[in-house]
Scaffold this active site. Structure first.
Site, PDB file in Angstrom:
ATOM      1  N   GLY A   1       4.423  -0.595   9.474  1.00 46.57           N
ATOM      2  CA  GLY A   1       3.950   0.627   8.839  1.00 46.57           C
ATOM      3  C   GLY A   1       4.979   1.744   8.934  1.00 46.57           C
ATOM      4  O   GLY A   1       5.916   1.699   9.720  1.00 46.57           O
TER       5      GLY A   1
ATOM      6  N   GLU B   1       4.069   5.352   9.069  1.00 44.23           N
ATOM      7  CA  GLU B   1       3.153   6.490   9.105  1.00 44.23           C
ATOM      8  C   GLU B   1       3.854   7.789   9.463  1.00 44.23           C
ATOM      9  O   GLU B   1       4.749   7.815  10.310  1.00 44.23           O
ATOM     10  CB  GLU B   1       2.028   6.243  10.118  1.00 44.23           C
ATOM     11  CG  GLU B   1       0.994   5.238   9.641  1.00 44.23           C
ATOM     12  CD  GLU B   1       0.660   4.211  10.705  1.00 44.23           C
ATOM     13  OE1 GLU B   1       1.565   3.883  11.489  1.00 44.23           O
ATOM     14  OE2 GLU B   1      -0.490   3.754  10.744  1.00 44.23           O
TER      15      GLU B   1
ATOM     16  N   GLU C   1       0.834  -1.204   0.000  1.00 44.10           N
ATOM     17  CA  GLU C   1       0.000   0.000   0.000  1.00 44.10           C
ATOM     18  C   GLU C   1       0.863   1.245   0.000  1.00 44.10           C
ATOM     19  O   GLU C   1       1.969   1.244   0.549  1.00 44.10           O
ATOM     20  CB  GLU C   1      -0.906   0.061   1.239  1.00 44.10           C
ATOM     21  CG  GLU C   1      -2.128  -0.804   1.199  1.00 44.10           C
ATOM     22  CD  GLU C   1      -3.119  -0.471   2.307  1.00 44.10           C
ATOM     23  OE1 GLU C   1      -3.121   0.682   2.784  1.00 44.10           O
ATOM     24  OE2 GLU C   1      -3.880  -1.368   2.699  1.00 44.10           O
TER      25      GLU C   1
ATOM     26  N   ASP D   1      -0.331   5.213   0.967  1.00 40.94           N
ATOM     27  CA  ASP D   1      -1.548   5.856   1.457  1.00 40.94           C
ATOM     28  C   ASP D   1      -1.428   7.359   1.675  1.00 40.94           C
ATOM     29  O   ASP D   1      -0.458   7.830   2.271  1.00 40.94           O
ATOM     30  CB  ASP D   1      -1.945   5.277   2.831  1.00 40.94           C
ATOM     31  CG  ASP D   1      -2.165   3.784   2.816  1.00 40.94           C
ATOM     32  OD1 ASP D   1      -2.450   3.249   1.748  1.00 40.94           O
ATOM     33  OD2 ASP D   1      -2.050   3.170   3.892  1.00 40.94           O
TER      34      ASP D   1
ATOM     35  N   GLU E   1      -4.134   9.515   3.820  1.00 40.73           N
ATOM     36  CA  GLU E   1      -5.359   9.471   4.606  1.00 40.73           C
ATOM     37  C   GLU E   1      -5.606  10.866   5.187  1.00 40.73           C
ATOM     38  O   GLU E   1      -4.692  11.470   5.759  1.00 40.73           O
ATOM     39  CB  GLU E   1      -5.263   8.447   5.742  1.00 40.73           C
ATOM     40  CG  GLU E   1      -5.233   7.018   5.256  1.00 40.73           C
ATOM     41  CD  GLU E   1      -5.089   6.035   6.401  1.00 40.73           C
ATOM     42  OE1 GLU E   1      -5.851   5.054   6.420  1.00 40.73           O
ATOM     43  OE2 GLU E   1      -4.220   6.243   7.268  1.00 40.73           O
TER      44      GLU E   1
END
Length: 328
Positions: free
Chosen positions: A136, A138, A107, A109, A111
């Site tokens: 992840g 992030e 993925e 992303d 968001e």
């Protein structure tokens, strides 16, 4: 993937921008590049065919998906977010191959995390590779504008060596592939998605504030679609449909020195969380992280939000399409 280097060379010469701008790339109508994913009449294509409204109400959210799989490229959309009370609401613009690789998906992303009245929207970026959802990568930011006031361009540049996230013409984050990263770097063909959905369990202060449907419908507006990458056959994932005609005006990859200066300025002013400084998640920062003492001190004032499990948050199985289907 055997042909990854070849495809990267093709992309380097024909399609990837260095400044995050889509102004030199063709703008697609919705029907040219996308199909509805879910949401019934909560997805509305405007009469010009170039703009789409996604809405969330008590019945359902909504979303759309690109008609092709892509392996590397530049992907962009102009987005205007819902206004007023938006706690618990998430608008996502992201790439994934979870419908094909359910246990080891990739993925990339964007968001957009809603908030209570008087508090700003936040942007969260992330990547997963080969099903690495527990880790992840992030990062979370504020913005220098209100994203519900007007349209702004949000873009993803994905190549064999790096991923760059852009807001308008400003690079806000870059993840470089390192040897020790291994399969954590997205390396399989992906489809582009856009969704709006109820993430009350985690999105706003770790789930403290929920979606309040008194303010529904929540409407996210999309336009100026750019899908400029290497299309992949959905049946034979090793069959690439890349443009092979030489481009007389090649567009360089990467970030220019002036863009890097803008990115560093943005991050100094607006970054609120980075996985590189999350000692709970990573006892030792990942190999691509460069530790900055001043940045680490500044980020201490922002309490990391609990992400609520985070596995496949955007798309349940009921939203997926089969490998052979062009649309839902």
């Amino acid at each position: 993937m055997e042909n990854s280097h070849l495809i990267f060379v093709l992309l380097s010469s024909v399609l990837v921008l260095g400044d995050g701008s889509s102004r030199n790339l063709p703008i697609l109508s919705f029907d040219e590049g996308y199909s509805q994913l879910f949401g019934d009449d909560n997805l509305i294509v405007l009469k010009d065919g170039k703009s789409v409204h996604l809405s969330l109400d008590e019945r359902t959210g909504s979303g759309f998906v690109s008609q092709d799989l892509y392996f590397h490229g530049f992907f962009s959309a102009s987005i205007k977010l819902p206004a007023d009370y938006t706690a618990g609401v998430v608008v996502a613009f992201y790439m994934s191959n979870g419908d094909i690789f359910e246990k080891n998906h990739d993925e990339i992303d964007f968001e957009f995390l809603g908030n209570i009245r008087g508090k700003e929207w936040r942007i969260q970026t992330n990547i997963y590779g080969n099903g690495s959802t527990i880790a992840g990568r992030e990062e979370r930011y504020g913005l220098w504008f209100d994203p519900s006031d007007d349209f702004h361009q949000y873009s993803i540049l994905w190549t064999h060596t790096h991923i760059i996230f852009y807001v308008d013409d400003v690079a806000i984050g870059e993840i470089r592939r390192t040897e020790t990263m291994g399969g954590d770097f997205p390396s399989k063909p992906m489809t582009l998605y856009a969704t709006i959905w109820d993430a009350s369990k985690w999105a706003t202060n770790g789930g403290k504030y929920k979606v309040n449907y008194k303010y529904a419908p929540y409407i996210a507006e999309f336009s100026n679609f750019v899908l400029h990458g290497c299309a992949v056959d959905p049946i034979d994932l090793t069959s690439f449909k890349c443009e092979t005609t030489p481009n007389p005006n090649p567009i360089l990859t990467g970030i220019t020195p002036s863009q890097r200066a803008k990115m560093e300025s943005f991050r100094k002013k607006h970054m609120q969380y980075s996985y590189c400084y999350d000692k709970i998640r990573y006892k030792t920062p990942p190999s691509e992280c460069v530790f900055n003492v001043k940045e680490a001190e500044r980020l201490k004032k922002f309490d990391p939000v609990t992400f609520g499990g985070g596995h496949n948050r955007h798309h349940g199985k009921r939203y997926r399409r089969s490998r052979t289907a062009a649309s839902i």
